[in-house]
Design a protein around this motif. Structure first.
Motif, PDB file in Angstrom:
ATOM      1  N   CYS A  70       0.838  -1.201   0.000  1.00 35.05           N
ATOM      2  CA  CYS A  70       0.000   0.000   0.000  1.00 35.05           C
ATOM      3  C   CYS A  70       0.873   1.251   0.000  1.00 35.05           C
ATOM      4  O   CYS A  70       1.520   1.562   1.008  1.00 35.05           O
ATOM      5  N   VAL A  71       0.908   1.937  -1.109  1.00 35.90           N
ATOM      6  CA  VAL A  71       1.721   3.150  -1.236  1.00 35.90           C
ATOM      7  C   VAL A  71       0.815   4.369  -1.110  1.00 35.90           C
ATOM      8  O   VAL A  71      -0.081   4.582  -1.934  1.00 35.90           O
ATOM      9  N   GLU A  72       1.038   5.150  -0.086  1.00 35.47           N
ATOM     10  CA  GLU A  72       0.294   6.398   0.100  1.00 35.47           C
ATOM     11  C   GLU A  72       1.044   7.507  -0.636  1.00 35.47           C
ATOM     12  O   GLU A  72       2.048   8.012  -0.146  1.00 35.47           O
ATOM     13  N   ASN A  73       0.546   7.875  -1.771  1.00 38.61           N
ATOM     14  CA  ASN A  73       1.202   8.902  -2.579  1.00 38.61           C
ATOM     15  C   ASN A  73       0.565  10.253  -2.259  1.00 38.61           C
ATOM     16  O   ASN A  73      -0.467  10.627  -2.807  1.00 38.61           O
ATOM     17  N   ASN A  74       1.225  10.967  -1.336  1.00 30.63           N
ATOM     18  CA  ASN A  74       0.689  12.274  -0.942  1.00 30.63           C
ATOM     19  C   ASN A  74       1.445  13.427  -1.595  1.00 30.63           C
ATOM     20  O   ASN A  74       1.313  14.575  -1.186  1.00 30.63           O
ATOM     21  N   GLY A  75       2.228  13.098  -2.616  1.00 34.96           N
ATOM     22  CA  GLY A  75       2.829  14.159  -3.423  1.00 34.96           C
ATOM     23  C   GLY A  75       4.196  14.621  -2.992  1.00 34.96           C
ATOM     24  O   GLY A  75       4.919  15.207  -3.805  1.00 34.96           O
ATOM     25  N   CYS A  99       8.050   8.494 -13.638  1.00 37.49           N
ATOM     26  CA  CYS A  99       6.946   7.833 -14.339  1.00 37.49           C
ATOM     27  C   CYS A  99       5.662   8.493 -13.842  1.00 37.49           C
ATOM     28  O   CYS A  99       5.665   9.199 -12.838  1.00 37.49           O
ATOM     29  N   GLU A 100       4.569   8.258 -14.546  1.00 36.24           N
ATOM     30  CA  GLU A 100       3.345   8.974 -14.188  1.00 36.24           C
ATOM     31  C   GLU A 100       2.781   8.485 -12.862  1.00 36.24           C
ATOM     32  O   GLU A 100       2.396   9.284 -12.011  1.00 36.24           O
ATOM     33  N   ASN A 101       2.726   7.177 -12.695  1.00 30.99           N
ATOM     34  CA  ASN A 101       2.126   6.604 -11.495  1.00 30.99           C
ATOM     35  C   ASN A 101       3.050   5.549 -10.894  1.00 30.99           C
ATOM     36  O   ASN A 101       3.706   4.797 -11.626  1.00 30.99           O
ATOM     37  N   ILE A 102       3.056   5.478  -9.572  1.00 32.26           N
ATOM     38  CA  ILE A 102       3.816   4.424  -8.904  1.00 32.26           C
ATOM     39  C   ILE A 102       3.243   3.061  -9.273  1.00 32.26           C
ATOM     40  O   ILE A 102       3.975   2.071  -9.398  1.00 32.26           O
ATOM     41  N   ALA A 103       1.937   3.008  -9.462  1.00 30.65           N
ATOM     42  CA  ALA A 103       1.292   1.743  -9.835  1.00 30.65           C
ATOM     43  C   ALA A 103       1.857   1.178 -11.129  1.00 30.65           C
ATOM     44  O   ALA A 103       1.853  -0.043 -11.339  1.00 30.65           O
ATOM     45  N   ASP A 104       2.359   2.067 -11.995  1.00 20.98           N
ATOM     46  CA  ASP A 104       2.936   1.602 -13.262  1.00 20.98           C
ATOM     47  C   ASP A 104       4.136   0.681 -13.028  1.00 20.98           C
ATOM     48  O   ASP A 104       4.483  -0.126 -13.898  1.00 20.98           O
ATOM     49  N   LYS A 105       4.769   0.816 -11.863  1.00 17.82           N
ATOM     50  CA  LYS A 105       5.948  -0.008 -11.585  1.00 17.82           C
ATOM     51  C   LYS A 105       5.576  -1.471 -11.397  1.00 17.82           C
ATOM     52  O   LYS A 105       6.441  -2.352 -11.494  1.00 17.82           O
ATOM     53  N   GLY A 106       4.331  -1.737 -11.118  1.00 16.63           N
ATOM     54  CA  GLY A 106       3.912  -3.120 -10.936  1.00 16.63           C
ATOM     55  C   GLY A 106       4.210  -3.975 -12.148  1.00 16.63           C
ATOM     56  O   GLY A 106       4.546  -5.164 -12.022  1.00 16.63           O
ATOM     57  N   LEU A 107       4.118  -3.388 -13.323  1.00 15.87           N
ATOM     58  CA  LEU A 107       4.362  -4.126 -14.567  1.00 15.87           C
ATOM     59  C   LEU A 107       5.767  -4.720 -14.578  1.00 15.87           C
ATOM     60  O   LEU A 107       5.979  -5.847 -15.036  1.00 15.87           O
ATOM     61  N   GLY A 108       6.730  -3.972 -14.053  1.00 17.70           N
ATOM     62  CA  GLY A 108       8.110  -4.434 -14.058  1.00 17.70           C
ATOM     63  C   GLY A 108       8.347  -5.626 -13.149  1.00 17.70           C
ATOM     64  O   GLY A 108       9.344  -6.342 -13.307  1.00 17.70           O
ATOM     65  N   TYR A 109       7.450  -5.828 -12.208  1.00 17.17           N
ATOM     66  CA  TYR A 109       7.585  -6.957 -11.295  1.00 17.17           C
ATOM     67  C   TYR A 109       6.622  -8.091 -11.653  1.00 17.17           C
ATOM     68  O   TYR A 109       6.505  -9.062 -10.893  1.00 17.17           O
ATOM     69  N   GLY A 110       5.935  -7.963 -12.766  1.00 15.24           N
ATOM     70  CA  GLY A 110       4.942  -8.965 -13.116  1.00 15.24           C
ATOM     71  C   GLY A 110       3.829  -9.010 -12.092  1.00 15.24           C
ATOM     72  O   GLY A 110       3.295 -10.075 -11.770  1.00 15.24           O
ATOM     73  N   MET A 111       3.445  -7.831 -11.615  1.00 15.05           N
ATOM     74  CA  MET A 111       2.546  -7.742 -10.475  1.00 15.05           C
ATOM     75  C   MET A 111       1.314  -6.917 -10.817  1.00 15.05           C
ATOM     76  O   MET A 111       1.410  -5.851 -11.440  1.00 15.05           O
ATOM     77  N   GLU A 112       0.177  -7.401 -10.411  1.00 12.23           N
ATOM     78  CA  GLU A 112      -1.074  -6.656 -10.550  1.00 12.23           C
ATOM     79  C   GLU A 112      -0.982  -5.363  -9.741  1.00 12.23           C
ATOM     80  O   GLU A 112      -0.417  -5.336  -8.653  1.00 12.23           O
ATOM     81  N   SER A 113      -1.546  -4.279 -10.271  1.00  9.78           N
ATOM     82  CA  SER A 113      -1.515  -3.018  -9.537  1.00  9.78           C
ATOM     83  C   SER A 113      -2.803  -2.239  -9.778  1.00  9.78           C
ATOM     84  O   SER A 113      -3.486  -2.450 -10.790  1.00  9.78           O
ATOM     85  N   HIS A 114      -3.119  -1.359  -8.847  1.00  4.71           N
ATOM     86  CA  HIS A 114      -4.339  -0.555  -8.933  1.00  4.71           C
ATOM     87  C   HIS A 114      -4.076   0.840  -8.379  1.00  4.71           C
ATOM     88  O   HIS A 114      -3.279   1.017  -7.458  1.00  4.71           O
ATOM     89  N   ILE A 115      -4.772   1.811  -8.935  1.00  4.51           N
ATOM     90  CA  ILE A 115      -4.771   3.172  -8.400  1.00  4.51           C
ATOM     91  C   ILE A 115      -6.114   3.404  -7.721  1.00  4.51           C
ATOM     92  O   ILE A 115      -7.169   3.130  -8.303  1.00  4.51           O
TER      93      ILE A 115
END
Length: 667
Positions: free
Chosen positions: A183-188, A201-217
């Motif tokens: 759980c990443v709290e992105n408060n800016g 990158c635009e979103n931290i959730a985008d990093k999930g792709l690099g780990y083969g991991m499901e991610s959500h915003i």
């Protein structure tokens, strides 16, 4: 009735949520806000020392906590008061914690939310932020090994995602398919540093792709969205264990901590997020849609105020902690009731490496959930083949190849301990522990002292020179850890000792650094019991007895001492092999020194700041009147250890020990 309602700044989709759940969500999000408002007053009055505000972010902590079962671990940050209040921790205990009172969770030894509590399945952060991500991996691994189908949730901020621990923890969780909600709290802002300077990158959730991991915003200010989405994902993960990366978009309305202020934040940004206040918006929604009337709301707030005031009185009335040196020293380590396990008379000649391998295997049989982790230790059998054949006997669940990520694996071991599972971590070379140094000295070493949590971890450390392996594979770095309270350090010189001490290290609930000299692996043989047995920590071995001098050493250097004495049969010496450096057997040392009057200490490590220095100081302090000469220290050169054999031979103290010993005897 429709299920989607519009409030001041956000929409709430309450499909499948009844009124009771909505009211509970409201109570749980309101309570940390009201507690915080009171704490800010107390901070200004000097009644608490520091405060990290979560105002504006409460929906995340509350929503995630309510989405999890009470027996599922949560690893929060210092802005997640809602985790603690939603789990029902009595406020007076939290107030006591923040005032350094005994009723808190750390006996005044740590502040803020730097604590854990097994009773509420909460594991607090340390100031280094990143390590808790790997600890969550370990807790989740334990759930998987025990077939418990539990989820573990761990929090970090957008700043924490810049740390290497974030990468390592997500990578391990993905490779091992661990049931973790990251759980990443992105408060800016990471303190004052904006996200544009944290990642590209635009979103931290985008990093999930690099780990083969499901991610959500997720909208971190929308309590309903947080609760529903996390509930849905948690249910899915329980049924299909895997890690998920969650990015909660939010904003903190106050400084990193109160002294920081918010002058670095543009006013228009503060104003925009103020409109999205998670507490006020949800309250407005409930009132406008007749889930909450004014009378009910007044009652809820009055009850929270009354609870705050009542529990503050309890905390303020409690006496300040009275320092007690004995209590402080006794709490550094978990109490260990050492059990002597003897062996029959069956002995077999074994090399140093065989004794360690056999001892490790027998411990795996003694503790049927013991997990060993390290690079290449499974099918390959480890860099030195110590775990060869283990996979066939114990399986890959318990003999786990790891990615190259020393930090995350040490943290995972800590998580296993929190969940009640022992583990052994193999550093491929002791030198590589630097990549996992932080969790060793700041997490393993301090957890019991801080909040009574044992770190039931053994770290095996293949070390030492004499094999022409150079500066990154030959260090003997025990002094880094003997300096750190809370760690036990073992350094055997013989196969018999190695096997028995390894069994004790694994039985001991405290963190143990177990040093194994690579030069001894295949060069040293001895008759070793075939049975499982233990040897005590803190008891040195007197290998030879004499009257002229006391020689103190450990590890490979003990063999250099014996070789020197074989070549000088006229020297009558007590030879003491320390075996364990922490705890240290000072009684045996002092007894010998009082008999011989002369002392020489030989270590393989370079001189300054090593074990020989402290032993020398102890002897001078406690045996000064018995000394007939200055205490002599002999050690390696004050350089990194070199590669070329002739340079290494010059570096190591083996060849100069004899000369220094004779000079001391002539004094």
């Amino acid at each position: 009735m429709g299920t989607e309602f519009t409030s001041t700044a956000m929409e709430y989709n309450i499909e499948n949520l009844d009124k009771d759940v909505l009211i509970q969500l409201y109570k749980n999000i309101l309570k940390p806000r009201m507690v915080e408002e009171k704490m800010l007053i107390l901070l200004r009055q000097g009644k608490i020392s520091k405060w990290f505000s979560g105002i504006g972010q409460e929906a995340i902590a509350v929503g995630v906590t309510m989405a999890l079962n009470n027996d599922e671990y949560i690893l929060p940050m210092h802005r997640n008061l809602g985790v603690f209040t939603s789990r029902g921790i009595p406020l007076h205990r939290l107030f006591g914690q923040w005032q350094g009172k005994a009723s808190g969770f750390t006996k005044g030894r740590d502040r803020s939310f730097h604590f854990g509590t097994q009773a509420y399945k909460i594991v607090g952060m340390i100031s280094h932020l990143g390590p808790q991500l790997g600890v969550a991996d370990g807790i989740a691994l334990a759930s998987k090994l025990k077939n418990k189908n539990n989820v573990t949730a761990v929090f970090t901020g957008e700043g924490g995602t810049s740390e290497g621990d974030f990468h390592e923890a997500l990578n391990v969780a993905s490779v091992w398919q661990l049931p973790v909600l990251f759980c990443v709290e992105n408060n800016g802002y990471g303190l004052s540093t904006p996200t544009s300077e944290q990642y590209n990158c635009e979103n931290i959730a985008d990093k999930g792709l690099g780990y083969g991991m499901e991610s959500h915003i997720i909208d971190g200010n929308n309590i309903v969205e947080v609760y529903k989405k996390v509930s849905e994902l948690a249910k899915s993960v329980r049924e299909n264990p895997r890690p998920i990366l969650l990015e909660f978009k939010t904003f903190r309305m106050r400084g990193h901590e109160e002294a920081s202020g918010v002058k670095y934040v543009p006013k228009e940004l503060m104003d925009a997020w103020a409109i999205k206040d998670p507490v006020l918006n949800f309250e407005t929604f409930l009132r406008e849609n007749n889930f909450l009337n004014n009378s009910e709301n007044t009652t809820i707030k009055a009850e929270i105020i009354a609870e705050i005031n009542k529990d503050l009185e309890i905390a303020f009335a409690e006496e300040a902690i009275v320092s007690n040196e004995t209590n402080e020293l006794n709490d550094v380590f978990q109490e260990f009731d050492y059990q002597i396990i003897n062996y029959d008379n069956k002995l077999e000649e074994a090399r140093f490496i065989d004794a360690i391998s056999n001892g490790l295997k027998q411990s795996m049989e003694q503790h049927d959930d013991l997990v060993i982790m390290g690079q290449d230790i499974a099918e390959y059998g480890g860099a030195f083949k110590i775990t060869q054949g283990f996979v066939e006997q114990f399986g890959k669940e318990r003999v786990r190849n790891t990615p190259i990520c020393e930090s995350a694996i040490v943290e995972t071991a800590m998580g296993l301990s929190i969940a009640g599972i022992k583990s052994v971590v193999e550093m491929q070379f002791a030198d590589f522990v630097t990549s996992g140094f932080n969790p060793v000295v700041n997490y393993l070493a301090k957890s019991h002292y801080r909040w009574g949590q044992q770190a039931d971890v053994v770290i095996r450390m293949p070390c030492g020179g004499g094999v022409s392996a150079g500066p990154f594979h030959s260090q003997t770095n025990e002094a880094w850890f003997t300096k750190t309270p809370g760690l036990k350090v073992v350094y055997p010189a013989f196969p018999y000792d190695a096997k028995g001490l390894l069994a004790t290290a694994i039985n001991d609930p405290n963190p143990v650094l177990f040093f194994e000299h690579k030069g001894l692996y295949r060069s040293t043989r001895q008759e070793v019991p075939t049975d499982y047995y233990t040897l005590p920590f803190g008891k040195a071995s007197v290998i030879k007895e004499g009257n002229d001098v006391t020689i103190i050493s450990y590890g490979a250097a003990v063999h250099w001492v014996l070789e020197t004495l074989e070549n000088n049969s006229d020297i009558s010496a007590d030879v003491i092999d320390l075996r364990t450096l922490q705890p240290l057997d000072t009684e045996t040392l002092y007894t010998s020194v009082r008999k011989t009057g002369k002392v020489i200490i030989l270590q393989e490590d370079s001189l300054f700041g090593g074990m020989a220095s402290d032993i020398s100081a102890l002897i001078i302090e406690h045996c000064f009147e018995f000394l007939d000469a200055p205490v002599k220290r002999v050690a390696s050169m004050e350089t990194p250890i070199p590669f070329a054999s002739q340079l290494e031979a010059q570096y190591l103290p083996k060849n100069k020990f004899e000369q220094e010993l004779k000079l001391l005897l002539e004094y």
